[in-house]
Write a protein that holds these residues in place. Structure first.
Motif, PDB file in Angstrom:
ATOM      1  N   GLU A 444       0.970  -1.175  -0.012  1.00 52.69           N
ATOM      2  CA  GLU A 444      -0.141  -0.113  -0.072  1.00 52.69           C
ATOM      3  C   GLU A 444       0.934   1.094   0.008  1.00 52.69           C
ATOM      4  O   GLU A 444       0.786   2.235  -0.710  1.00 52.69           O
ATOM      5  CB  GLU A 444      -0.816  -0.024   1.158  1.00 52.69           C
ATOM      6  N   ARG A 448       1.181   4.222  -2.761  1.00 49.78           N
ATOM      7  CA  ARG A 448       0.787   5.676  -2.607  1.00 49.78           C
ATOM      8  C   ARG A 448       2.020   6.075  -2.868  1.00 49.78           C
ATOM      9  O   ARG A 448       1.949   7.393  -3.627  1.00 49.78           O
ATOM     10  CB  ARG A 448       0.629   5.672  -1.016  1.00 49.78           C
ATOM     11  N   PRO A 633      -4.363  10.123   3.722  1.00 45.05           N
ATOM     12  CA  PRO A 633      -3.565   8.929   4.013  1.00 45.05           C
ATOM     13  C   PRO A 633      -3.350   8.982   5.494  1.00 45.05           C
ATOM     14  O   PRO A 633      -3.320   9.905   6.190  1.00 45.05           O
ATOM     15  CB  PRO A 633      -2.331   9.016   3.199  1.00 45.05           C
ATOM     16  N   ILE A 650      -4.689   3.768   5.075  1.00 46.18           N
ATOM     17  CA  ILE A 650      -4.055   4.413   3.687  1.00 46.18           C
ATOM     18  C   ILE A 650      -4.761   3.766   2.688  1.00 46.18           C
ATOM     19  O   ILE A 650      -4.903   4.435   1.529  1.00 46.18           O
ATOM     20  CB  ILE A 650      -2.696   3.746   3.625  1.00 46.18           C
ATOM     21  N   SER A 653      -7.152   6.380   0.862  1.00 48.46           N
ATOM     22  CA  SER A 653      -6.491   7.143   0.011  1.00 48.46           C
ATOM     23  C   SER A 653      -5.842   6.832  -1.163  1.00 48.46           C
ATOM     24  O   SER A 653      -5.825   7.393  -2.261  1.00 48.46           O
ATOM     25  CB  SER A 653      -5.324   7.995   0.821  1.00 48.46           C
ATOM     26  N   ILE A 654      -5.520   5.393  -1.372  1.00 43.91           N
ATOM     27  CA  ILE A 654      -4.836   5.061  -2.608  1.00 43.91           C
ATOM     28  C   ILE A 654      -5.887   4.982  -3.438  1.00 43.91           C
ATOM     29  O   ILE A 654      -6.146   4.972  -4.721  1.00 43.91           O
ATOM     30  CB  ILE A 654      -4.269   3.571  -2.310  1.00 43.91           C
ATOM     31  N   CYS A 657      -6.702   7.877  -5.011  1.00 45.82           N
ATOM     32  CA  CYS A 657      -5.712   8.020  -6.217  1.00 45.82           C
ATOM     33  C   CYS A 657      -6.119   7.259  -7.543  1.00 45.82           C
ATOM     34  O   CYS A 657      -5.850   7.861  -8.671  1.00 45.82           O
ATOM     35  CB  CYS A 657      -4.329   7.958  -5.903  1.00 45.82           C
TER      36      CYS A 657
END
Lengths: 1015, 146
Positions: A444, A448, A633, A650, A653-654, A657
């Motif tokens: 992860e 990121r 994140p 996290i 947030s990944i 993205c």
């Protein structure tokens, strides 16, 4: 190892490249910055200041000089006018005195010579002169000397009774002429009888005077009485009247005597000056300048100080043509400093200085500010570079950590294969679990970091979205079953079977969202739904309409408890997935599938398709205060979350993205204690038909087609859940109807059965009963209606009864069996493949699929894969060949070697018995690509022949008979190489030297696929 | 006693080869491949490496002195040489080879020549070390069987 080195090198290179880019950027910035004039000449600033000060000083000095010069001119003018005035007055007074002497001379001439006897004697003269002396204030005294020729001397001396004496009061020696004083004013009576011609100067004066007939002056000398400087004035007295314009000789002849007077010049001037204003200011000197080289002072002190710089000369004319006089004036004191000029200049200087200083200060400030600005800019660039470097560092480090971690995990897996005591096994399993968790985290972080560093690139390969969703569901099936949560997926029919995109990343997002939901949900359901974005919007509008028209009929009261028409009956945060909305979607689909084909074709015409994916759960929801930082994140709703549920936070947030990389948006609706619905859109490419075939083998698990045309009845009280079940059945080609309860179902059949006896057109082959519906309807009819059928005596095959359940206890299972259900219970979450397997089991059709899927990773499996296989290794390098052969032999393979592409070609002449071929790429003469191309060519020729024959014989084409898997062996695993491998017909590549994992991955792909495709 | 001593020595020599960076993991993998069916696998591979590399070194030397320099040919030879050396896990030689290929790509003949000298040196050093190691290992093996 070599691969790794190269990768590091590659990264290093990349990094280097990047830093260069930063530098270039900086340089560009530098040139773009455009230093201002001030900045560019900063070193000159103090010099500028100095120059300015000097300039100001110079101007001040000029101003002072200008003003001072004015003053001087004025002063000079004043001096000149004063001096001239004094000179004129002096001259006037002098001439007045001279005139009086002249008058006296005429008196003497008139009364002494023209009267006979003389009317004047000494007494008269003395008295007269004494009484008229006020008219001659400047003359200390006057006297008359008679001209006596030597021949007359005796007579004269006798007449007067005294002898002629010289100036030294001695008896005068004999001369041609004498001029003894006969009359004198009392003040100068001491000169009586003295011969005036005995003195050299007096004599000359007398001679000059009688020749010109004018008053003649001596040079200045100290007067006998007063010791003042003075001059003697001599005037001739003529005996008879002179003719007009007499000659000199006539004058001498006619002269009878001489009248003289002593002028006290000093007193004269003193008096005069005393009368005038400004006496103190100026200093006056009077000079006799007859001999210009030796001026004789007549008044004033020779060595008087005073302002020597400024002098004014005025001419004096005392009436004596032989003598020249002048007056020189100067100021007593030096010119006073001009305070106005000084002050003005000084003020100007001060102002100039201040202005200069202010400008200088401003310039310095500007320079400082600009410096600061540039510094900041540089810091900013550095900070940005540092940020990029951080991401790169993270990417690199996590990559580097991952490699040994894989080793650890692999070793642990091997360790678990060995004989272990239960404690040891427990420890090892724990370690493995931890390692897996760690590697997941690292992945992860790596993702990121990669995204932040802009390194992540999405693939665009065709993939089957539905099977990926099934996979993800199967991942979480265990967990959800344990928790008793319903997990379901529904994909709209309008979503194409195959889309172009990045399956890995798509799976990652889904896994993440579903994982989160599973983590935070304790009851209810998790529902993944995929449909076209436009479609979703349309449904939302439709729903809005329904809300307007009839109000929300979302909840109905069912057996006293509030039930929602969602998947599990629990309330969901976003009611878009509720039946009201969902109905539209399903209805729409039915309309479309039954209706026009051209809708589909028009849809397919467009290049891309935007999907809307939503993951709905009935979990704890997200606290309102934390909702705005969900996608940041390492932020979890609150710190207690990580304590209770673990995880790093996290993932979301990944996901965000990734979704953005896919050209979509992610958002969520969440209500605490009710649940959350995350939904995102993502754009995928549509896949062309020809690409489909190629992909099919690799990516999608092929669903058996043996169920096509079967009919099924789904008995489920919850319409959403029923729709999901129907969706899965539909994928298998089974047409399903929905009945809300067993009674309804039985009713339908009964009717159908009786009406169309024997005709099985609407007779379902399978009845799928949701466990809930079964339990609720159990008392009444479960055992009744199968009986019913038996009683009816109709001869048709009874439909197979299958129970659908999330979890089921043994008791329930037995009961179900007793009431006529099949042995197999389909456990939820439903997956098409799983449903297919269960149906196969129940219906007894088809053959069992080999269950080789979950074989553990590792050398033992590799051995099992390779054992007994005949493999050809092609490498020109003997050492490499032997190592590769050794490695493959170790796994039980039967290895043959070829040292060139040509040899390989010979060995692979059809028919051959090789199962696979490992091919070096870089070989002299014929490289790996070329060799592979030729092999494929050979194979296709052979295949065509076979196919042609079989076409004639049987009509059923069995395509791709000859296709020996060829794997490239290469040290540099770059993407381009990989692409080229595929292009020339290779099936994959392994790194050289072999790494077990890599080898396993490559080999497993086709050795696993083989039994399935061969069957 | 002697046997144990020999064993220790073998282990020590082997460890030092790794520690000093002469060998890398690939060598261990080779050792893994050695079993009862193939008892001298590593030694055989190494021997074939040296016989093979002698030829390659000769080729490279020839290519280095020929004018104009054929960098393509040099690179090909070095690719083979590098492949062999990475197969037996000759770390140092392999690294020098990479350096050589970089020079080769840049067309720097001086760099190539210089690096090639180093390659030969490393090659010879490793040969000596490995021979010594195999000798010891054989002795240890004999002692064990004896």
């Amino acid at each position: 190892m070599a691969v790794k080195l190269q990768q590091i090198h590659h990264q290093h290179h990349h990094h280097h490249h990047h830093s260069v880019a930063v530098k270039v950027n900086e340089q560009q910035m530098g040139t773009k910055r455009g230093y201002t004039f001030i900045q560019a000449h900063r070193a000159w600033l103090p010099k500028f200041l100095l120059l300015w000060v000097m300039l100001v000083a110079f101007i001040s000095w000029m101003i002072y000089n200008g003003m001072d010069a004015d003053n001087k001119v004025r002063r000079k003018e004043v001096l000149g006018s004063m001096c001239d005035q004094r000179a004129r007055m002096l001259q006037d007074q002098f001439s007045v005195s001279v005139n009086h002497v002249h008058a006296l001379a005429i008196l003497v001439s008139t009364f002494h010579y023209n009267k006979n006897p003389s009317a004047i004697d000494q007494e008269t003269f003395a008295e007269y002169t004494a009484r008229t002396s006020f008219e001659r204030p400047l003359l200390s005294g006057v006297a008359y000397a008679q001209r006596v020729v030597d021949s007359e001397r005796k007579e004269f001396e006798r007449q007067h009774g005294w002898t002629i004496k010289t100036m030294e009061k001695e008896r005068s020696p004999i001369r041609d002429e004498y001029a003894p004083v006969i009359f004198s004013q009392e003040t100068v009576s001491y000169i009586e009888s003295l011969d005036m011609m005995s003195g050299e100067e007096d004599r000359e004066n007398i001679l000059k005077a009688r020749a010109t007939g004018k008053a003649v002056l001596t040079s200045p000398f100290r007067l006998l009485g007063s010791h003042h400087l003075g001059v003697v004035l001599t005037f001739p007295v003529y005996r008879s009247k002179l003719p007009q314009n007499p000659t000199v000789a006539q004058r001498i002849e006619a002269s009878a005597g001489y009248l003289g007077g002593a002028f006290d010049v000093e007193s004269l001037v003193e008096n005069l000056l005393g009368q005038l204003a400004g006496n103190q200011a100026i200093l006056v000197n009077v000079y006799d300048v007859t001999n210009s080289s030796d001026p004789l002072i007549m008044y004033g002190h020779q060595n008087q100080d005073g302002d020597m710089s400024l002098v004014h000369e005025s001419k004096l004319d005392f009436g004596d043509p032989f003598r020249k006089h002048q007056m020189i004036c100067r100021y007593h004191e030096k010119a006073p400093t001009s305070w106005t000029a000084l002050t003005t200049a000084f003020l100007f200087f001060v102002i100039g200085l201040l202005v200069g200083y202010i400008l200088y200060g401003a310039a310095i400030h500007i320079v400082k500010v600009e410096d600061d600005f540039h510094e900041m800019q540089e810091l900013k660039v550095r900070a940005e570079a540092a940020d990029v470097a951080k991401s790169q560092f993270l990417a690199t480090v996590s990559h580097e950590i991952r490699t040994p971690m894989n080793g650890i995990l692999g070793m642990l897996a091997l360790l678990l294969d060995t004989d272990l005591s239960s404690t040891q096994r427990d420890y090892a399993q724990t370690a493995q679990a931890c390692g897996k968790a760690l590697i997941a985290l690292i992945n992860e972080v790596l993702d990121r970091a990669k995204i932040e560093a802009g390194k992540l690139e999405l693939e665009a390969v065709p993939f089957d979205l539905r099977s990926i969703l099934d996979d993800v569901l199967s991942l979480f099936s265990e967990k959800s079953r344990n928790k008793g949560i319903e997990l379901a997926v529904f994909v709209s029919d309008k979503v194409p079977d195959i889309v172009l995109g990045d399956p890995g990343r798509f799976r990652q997002i889904i896994t993440n969202l579903v994982g989160n939901s599973v983590k935070f949900t304790e009851r209810g359901h998790i529902f993944v739904k995929v449909h076209l974005d436009e479609h979703a919007k349309a449904t939302t509008f439709a729903k809005a309409d329904s809300c307007l028209s009839g109000g929300s009929k979302e909840s109905v009261i069912m057996s006293g408890a509030r039930q929602f028409k969602t998947l599990s009956g629990f309330e969901a945060a976003d009611d878009r997935n509720s039946w009201e909305a969902f109905k539209h979607l399903v209805a729409d689909e039915e309309f479309q599938s039954s209706g026009s084909l051209n809708v589909l074709t028009t849809n397919e015409a467009s290049e891309s398709v935007t999907l809307m994916v939503s993951v709905e759960d009935t979990g704890i929801g997200i606290p309102l205060h934390a909702q705005d930082r969900v996608f940041m994140p390492f932020m979890q709703a609150d710190s207690s979350t990580s304590r209770n549920y673990g995880g790093t936070g996290i993932g979301l947030s990944i996901s965000k993205c990734l979704v953005e990389l896919m050209g979509g948006h992610i958002n969520f609706i969440s209500r605490p204690q009710v649940g959350s619905t995350f939904s995102f859109t993502a754009a995928f490419g549509r896949c062309k038909k020809n690409a489909f075939n190629k992909m099919e083998k690799r990516n999608s698990e092929d669903l058996p087609s043996s169920f096509r045309g079967l009919k099924a009845m789904v008995v489920d009280g919850k319409p959403v859940r029923a729709a999901v079940t129907r969706y899965h059945l539909k994928r298998l080609g089974i047409v399903a109807e929905v009945a809300s309860s067993l009674k309804v179902a039985a009713g339908t059949w009964g009717k159908n059965g009786s009406l169309t006896s024997g005709g099985s057109s609407t007779q379902p082959d399978i009845v799928l009963v949701e466990k809930d519906s079964w339990i609720s309807g159990e008392d009444g009819c479960s055992s009744v209606w199968p009986l019913d059928w038996k009683q009816s005596g109709l001869v048709f095959k009874l439909p197979k009864m299958i129970l659908l359940a999330t979890n089921i206890s043994n008791d329930e299972f037995n009961k179900a069996k007793a009431s006529g259900f099949a042995d197999t219970v389909i456990m939820k979450p439903l997956r098409a493949s799983m449903v297919a397997a269960c149906l196969q089991q129940v219906l007894g059709l088809g053959k069992k699929r080999p269950q080789g899927k979950d074989v553990p990773n590792g050398s033992s499996f590799l051995r099992s894969l390779l054992c007994g296989k005949k493999i050809l290794v092609v490498d020109d390098n003997m050492v490499n060949r032997r190592v590769a052969a050794g490695a493959l032999k170790k796994f039980g393979a039967n290895v043959e070697c070829a040292d060139s592409g040509k040899t390989a070609l010979k060995l692979l002449q059809l028919p051959h018995s090789f199962d696979a071929c490992f091919m070096d790429i870089q070989m002299p003469e014929m490289d790996g690509f070329e060799a592979t191309r030729r092999i494929r060519q050979m194979e296709s020729v052979a295949n065509d022949q076979i196919n042609g024959q079989s076409m004639v014989e049987e009509g059923t084409a069995k395509k791709g008979e000859w296709h020996v898997p060829i794997l490239a062996m290469t040290a540099d695993v770059i993407h381009a190489t990989y692409d080229e491998c595929l292009k020339c017909g290779m099936d994959g590549y392994v790194s050289k030297p072999f790494e077990e994992e890599n080898l396993y991955q490559a080999v497993a792909k086709f050795f696993k696929a083989k039994p399935i495709s061969d069957s | 006693m002697d046997r144990r001593h020999l064993r220790q020595q073998v282990t020590y020599v082997r460890k030092s080869l790794f520690d000093q960076g002469y060998l890398d993991d690939q060598f261990m993998q080779l050792e893994d491949l050695q079993d009862d069916a193939n008892p001298n696998f590593v030694e055989e591979i190494v021997a074939s490496f040296y016989s093979d590399s002698a030829r390659l070194i000769q080729n490279i030397e020839q290519a280095l002195v020929s004018r104009p320099v054929d960098f393509g040919k040099l690179d090909d030879c070095m690719h083979q040489f590098k492949g062999s050396s990475s197969s037996i896990g000759a770390k140092k030689v392999n690294m020098e080879c990479s350096q050589f290929r970089e020079y080769c790509c840049a067309g720097n003949i001086e760099g190539c020549i210089r690096t090639f000298q180093q390659i030969k040196q490393e090659h010879a050093t490793l040969r000596k070390k490995l021979e010594n190691f195999f000798q010891l290992a054989r002795q240890a093996g004999q002692a064990e069987t004896a």
